[in-house]
Scaffold this motif. Structure first.
Motif, PDB file in Angstrom:
ATOM      1  N   SER A 102       0.810  -1.222   0.000  1.00  0.00           N
ATOM      2  CA  SER A 102       0.000   0.000   0.000  1.00  0.00           C
ATOM      3  C   SER A 102       0.844   1.272   0.000  1.00  0.00           C
ATOM      4  N   GLY A 103       2.147   1.126   0.122  1.00  0.00           N
ATOM      5  CA  GLY A 103       2.996   2.309   0.213  1.00  0.00           C
ATOM      6  C   GLY A 103       2.953   2.959   1.573  1.00  0.00           C
ATOM      7  N   GLY A 104       2.750   2.155   2.628  1.00  0.00           N
ATOM      8  CA  GLY A 104       2.761   2.696   3.990  1.00  0.00           C
ATOM      9  C   GLY A 104       1.453   3.313   4.417  1.00  0.00           C
ATOM     10  N   ARG A 105       0.314   2.723   3.982  1.00  0.00           N
ATOM     11  CA  ARG A 105      -1.000   3.298   4.310  1.00  0.00           C
ATOM     12  C   ARG A 105      -1.799   2.456   5.295  1.00  0.00           C
ATOM     13  N   LEU A 106      -1.226   1.372   5.799  1.00  0.00           N
ATOM     14  CA  LEU A 106      -1.994   0.469   6.641  1.00  0.00           C
ATOM     15  C   LEU A 106      -2.024   0.958   8.088  1.00  0.00           C
ATOM     16  N   ASN A 107      -3.206   0.863   8.706  1.00  0.00           N
ATOM     17  CA  ASN A 107      -3.414   1.231  10.112  1.00  0.00           C
ATOM     18  C   ASN A 107      -4.102   0.066  10.817  1.00  0.00           C
ATOM     19  N   PRO A 108      -3.348  -0.912  11.300  1.00  0.00           N
ATOM     20  CA  PRO A 108      -3.992  -2.069  11.923  1.00  0.00           C
ATOM     21  C   PRO A 108      -4.492  -1.738  13.326  1.00  0.00           C
ATOM     22  N   GLY A 109      -5.766  -1.994  13.566  1.00  0.00           N
ATOM     23  CA  GLY A 109      -6.330  -1.865  14.897  1.00  0.00           C
ATOM     24  C   GLY A 109      -6.600  -3.242  15.466  1.00  0.00           C
ATOM     25  N   VAL A 110      -6.294  -3.453  16.746  1.00  0.00           N
ATOM     26  CA  VAL A 110      -6.443  -4.770  17.353  1.00  0.00           C
ATOM     27  C   VAL A 110      -7.140  -4.649  18.700  1.00  0.00           C
ATOM     28  N   SER A 111      -7.609  -5.801  19.205  1.00  0.00           N
ATOM     29  CA  SER A 111      -8.181  -5.884  20.548  1.00  0.00           C
ATOM     30  C   SER A 111      -7.841  -7.245  21.128  1.00  0.00           C
ATOM     31  N   VAL A 112      -8.085  -7.411  22.424  1.00  0.00           N
ATOM     32  CA  VAL A 112      -7.772  -8.681  23.079  1.00  0.00           C
ATOM     33  C   VAL A 112      -9.045  -9.310  23.642  1.00  0.00           C
ATOM     34  N   GLY A 113      -8.867 -10.488  24.244  1.00  0.00           N
ATOM     35  CA  GLY A 113      -9.983 -11.230  24.818  1.00  0.00           C
ATOM     36  C   GLY A 113     -10.181 -12.538  24.087  1.00  0.00           C
ATOM     37  N   PRO A 114     -10.840 -13.504  24.718  1.00  0.00           N
ATOM     38  CA  PRO A 114     -11.116 -14.782  24.056  1.00  0.00           C
ATOM     39  C   PRO A 114     -11.991 -14.574  22.828  1.00  0.00           C
ATOM     40  N   PRO A 115     -11.861 -15.433  21.830  1.00  0.00           N
ATOM     41  CA  PRO A 115     -12.750 -15.342  20.666  1.00  0.00           C
ATOM     42  C   PRO A 115     -14.213 -15.442  21.077  1.00  0.00           C
ATOM     43  N   ALA A 116     -15.060 -14.771  20.319  1.00  0.00           N
ATOM     44  CA  ALA A 116     -16.499 -14.864  20.569  1.00  0.00           C
ATOM     45  C   ALA A 116     -16.947 -16.320  20.437  1.00  0.00           C
TER      46      ALA A 116
END
Length: 345
Positions: A102-116
């Motif tokens: 992407s040429g440096g356009r990625l913004n990964p957002g994450v969270s924690v906790g057991p899978p649903a």
């Protein structure tokens, strides 16, 4: 323009990417078309949610890889990737690869906790090791370290004709500062700050004090301020807000009625904290851009941010999203002091 503490600098949108099981390609193509439209309209970012074992995008990173080849400017994010479903080492490789593409356009957002629905999926996801898996902050730390270039192996060098690295390849140097944590509690806001992440807020917070305020905006404001107080960048630390906001300027009467019915159906859950976790939901905002700008300018947490990723409702049609995004970029954004990115309409 309504006065705000921080004039709106970045306008983004978030979608779940629903599809019909009988024709999944059409739904995925619709999402890609919306991202392309977002770029044309001058949006700064487009974000995808994960939906596992549902009829929404299960692999946003793959979809964003495709989007990276159909756009040239708009930032691309996940909001959020639940890390309980992921191997941090493999995810780090995928994120770095898409960031390079992407040429440096990625913004990964994450969270924690057991899978649903973990008890139902554990044997398929982690056969034999489910009880040993760490679903807490340690999983994010592993991802952060790997993305930021810390060794993943104690071996590097040449073996035969093959060359091995001790860190994740490809390595994308700027990606480590574009990692976001999706948090709705004071603890998660502070943790994200102390680990140099950016903060994604949404339309859900935890009302953590049984006798405390049940005002959504005030709770979210306290989390944003706690985040910046503990972040190395202080007041410059990045925070994005993700309310459900539906402008109706160019909507048909039928669309307006549908939008208002959708918001009304979700309103009861906003009146008090829900469930053992005491989750408090923000009301969905529906109205003309002038009305929405006035409401947002009075929102204590909105006044504290200069980036947003307004969430699109889950169940609407493609044409509805086109209308909403167009009004958002051409009416609501400017009413909030935002200017389209270069190359937008």
């Amino acid at each position: 323009m309504p006065p705000t503490e921080r004039p709106l600098r970045k306008l983004g949108f978030l979608t779940i990417g629903l599809f019909d099981e009988a024709d999944p390609r059409r739904g995925h193509e619709s999402t890609l078309e919306l991202i392309e439209l977002g770029e044309e309209l001058g949006f700064d970012s487009a974000w995808l949610r994960h939906r596992h074992l549902q009829y929404g995008i299960s692999s946003p990173v793959a979809v964003l890889a495709a989007a990276s080849q159909r756009t040239r400017r708009i930032e691309l994010g996940t909001a959020v990737t639940p890390l309980g479903w992921e191997n941090p080492l493999r995810l780090a490789e995928d994120l770095a690869t898409v960031d390079i593409l992407s040429g440096g356009r990625l913004n990964p957002g994450v969270s924690v906790g057991p899978p649903a629905h973990f008890e139902q999926v554990r044997d398929a996801l982690y056969p034999g090791t489910a009880d040993a898996e760490d679903f807490g902050y340690g999983r994010v730390e592993r991802l952060l370290d790997l993305v930021r270039g810390k060794p993943a192996s104690d071996f590097s060098g040449v073996e035969g004709i093959e060359v091995f690295s001790d860190r994740v390849q490809p390595h994308s140097p700027g990606l480590g500062r574009r990692l976001w944590y999706g948090g709705g509690s004071l603890r998660s806001a502070r943790w994200a700050a102390e680990h140099g992440m950016n903060l994604l807020t949404s339309s859900v917070v935890k009302a953590e004090e049984p006798e405390g305020t049940a005002d959504f905006a005030e709770i979210q404001l306290s989390q944003i301020r706690a985040f910046r107080a503990h972040h190395p960048d202080g007041e410059a630390a990045r925070v994005s807000q993700g309310l459900v906001v539906i402008p109706t300027d160019s909507a048909s009467p039928e669309q307006r009625a549908k939008y208002e019915e959708y918001a009304a159906g979700r309103l009861p859950r906003t009146t008090s904290p829900q469930g053992p976790a005491r989750l408090l939901f923000a009301p969905d905002l529906v109205g003309t851009s002038a009305e929405l700008a006035e409401q947002l300018s009075a929102h204590a947490a909105f006044r504290e941010v200069d980036e947003v990723a307004f969430a699109l409702p889950f169940t609407f049609e493609h044409d509805d999203y086109v209308q909403i995004l167009t009004d958002m970029a051409t009416k609501l954004g400017p009413a909030l002091g935002w200017r389209p990115a270069a190359g937008g309409r």
